[in-house]
Design an enzyme around this catalytic site. Structure first.
Site, PDB file in Angstrom:
ATOM      1  CB  CYS A  85       1.457  -1.297   0.760  1.00 43.27           C
ATOM      2  SG  CYS A  85       2.817  -2.459   0.582  1.00 43.27           S
ATOM      3  CG  HIS A 203       2.322   1.090  -3.351  1.00 45.48           C
ATOM      4  ND1 HIS A 203       2.344   1.724  -2.123  1.00 45.48           N
ATOM      5  CD2 HIS A 203       2.999  -0.064  -3.188  1.00 45.48           C
ATOM      6  CE1 HIS A 203       3.015   0.974  -1.253  1.00 45.48           C
ATOM      7  NE2 HIS A 203       3.418  -0.109  -1.877  1.00 45.48           N
ATOM      8  CD  GLU A 205       0.989   4.971  -2.566  1.00 42.80           C
ATOM      9  OE1 GLU A 205       0.008   4.328  -2.990  1.00 42.80           O
ATOM     10  OE2 GLU A 205       1.909   4.440  -1.886  1.00 42.80           O
TER      11      GLU A 205
END
Lengths: 232, 86
Positions: A85, A203, A205
């Site tokens: 990002c 994302h 994560e």
């Protein structure tokens, strides 16, 4: 080998990224952006967030942070470097990846789940995926519209540098809009020519535990864990 | 001597500018007949230099550092001795 997660003023996915790395069995450390040395780290992550408040342009001021000289050195030496990002925006601003991330076509900050297809599985970050596998991952950005001139786009395509591409939700009506930001060629993530510097807008994560709604992001971190074990 | 510089940074022609489009839509709604509205940035700064050419060189170097050549162009719109601006 330990992994550095760079913290810029305004980063806000640094702890999530470290968490995801540690879940995959990696040793990860947060490193403040004024750090002058990344000696001893086997990989670097530039996390999501709003470095320098996104002032000037997303990622535009972070590229001047002292640590970026070291990020560049590691990238040039072939170590795995990943930007997620805002980290992807920093990598393009720093010239470590081609192109740029512009304001979403609809001008909205968009926070939702998207679907992306894995186009390459020969990278340190993607070996645990299957080629063509469709991942469900969240996005959260206002400037994610990948742009590059036609020559660069052709080169990315010809050299297989597009790693993740937005695709329709499997089973959804074919007319349903699926590209969340107007990215050219539906690009969600690209890698450099050498294959060690990866940037992506979604994302991973934030998708490493069932409780988060998806575990499709885990592969990034488990792949890297294997790659670093092999390097050590 | 102190100089005052005005730097313009704009998206290259041909790159979709959704901000410009949104502004254009509003202006059209207000009854203005306008087209091709583009939104850019203006940077104003004061700098110390021994001469005008040196000030110009520094201002252009700053513009180069801050603009992203992938999608932006920059121009030094104005450079004047600071006392003329005040």
């Amino acid at each position: 080998m330990k992994v550095a997660v760079v913290v810029f003023p305004g980063s806000n996915c640094d702890h999530d990224t470290r968490w995801a790395l540690e879940r995959a069995g990696l040793k990860a450390e947060l490193v403040w952006h004024t750090e002058g040395s990344l000696e001893g780290y086997g990989a670097v992550f530039l996390p999501g967030g709003f470095s320098y408040g996104d002032y000037l342009r997303a990622g535009a001021l972070a590229k001047f942070s002292p640590v970026m000289g070291e990020v560049r050195r590691l990238a040039q030496q072939g170590y795995p470097v990943m930007g997620i990002c805002n980290g992807f925006q920093v990598l393009t601003e720093a010239g470590l990846l081609p192109g740029a991330l512009l304001a979403n076509t609809n001008l909205h900050y968009t926070c939702k789940e998207v679907f992306l297809r894995v186009e390459r599985t020969d990278l340190a970050f993607t070996s645990d995926y299957r080629k063509g596998q469709v991942l469900r991952l969240p996005i959260a950005h206002g400037e994610g519209r990948y742009y590059a001139d036609e020559e660069t786009l052709a080169r990315l395509e010809n050299q297989g540098q597009v790693v993740f591409r937005y695709v329709p939700q499997p089973g959804a009506a074919s007319e349903a809009p699926y590209n969340p930001n107007g990215s050219l060629l539906d690009i969600a993530g690209i890698v450099n020519e050498r294959g060690n510097v990866l940037g992506m807008m979604p994302h991973p994560e934030r998708a490493v535990e069932e409780v988060l709604g998806s575990v499709d992001g885990e592969g990034i971190f488990t792949s890297l864990s294997k790659a670093l074990s092999a390097m050590a | 001597m102190k100089y005052h510089a005005t730097i313009l940074i704009e998206l290259k022609d041909g790159i979709l500018d959704p901000q410009g489009r949104a502004v254009e839509g509003v202006l059209t709604g207000l009854g203005y007949r306008v087209e091709n509205v583009r939104v850019g940035r203006v940077l104003e700064l004061e700098l110390e230099a021994a001469s005008e050419p040196e000030a110009r060189e520094t201002a252009l170097a700053i513009a180069r550092a801050l603009a992203n050549p992938v999608m932006e162009v920059y121009a030094l719109e104005a450079l004047r001795p600071l006392q003329e601006v005040l």
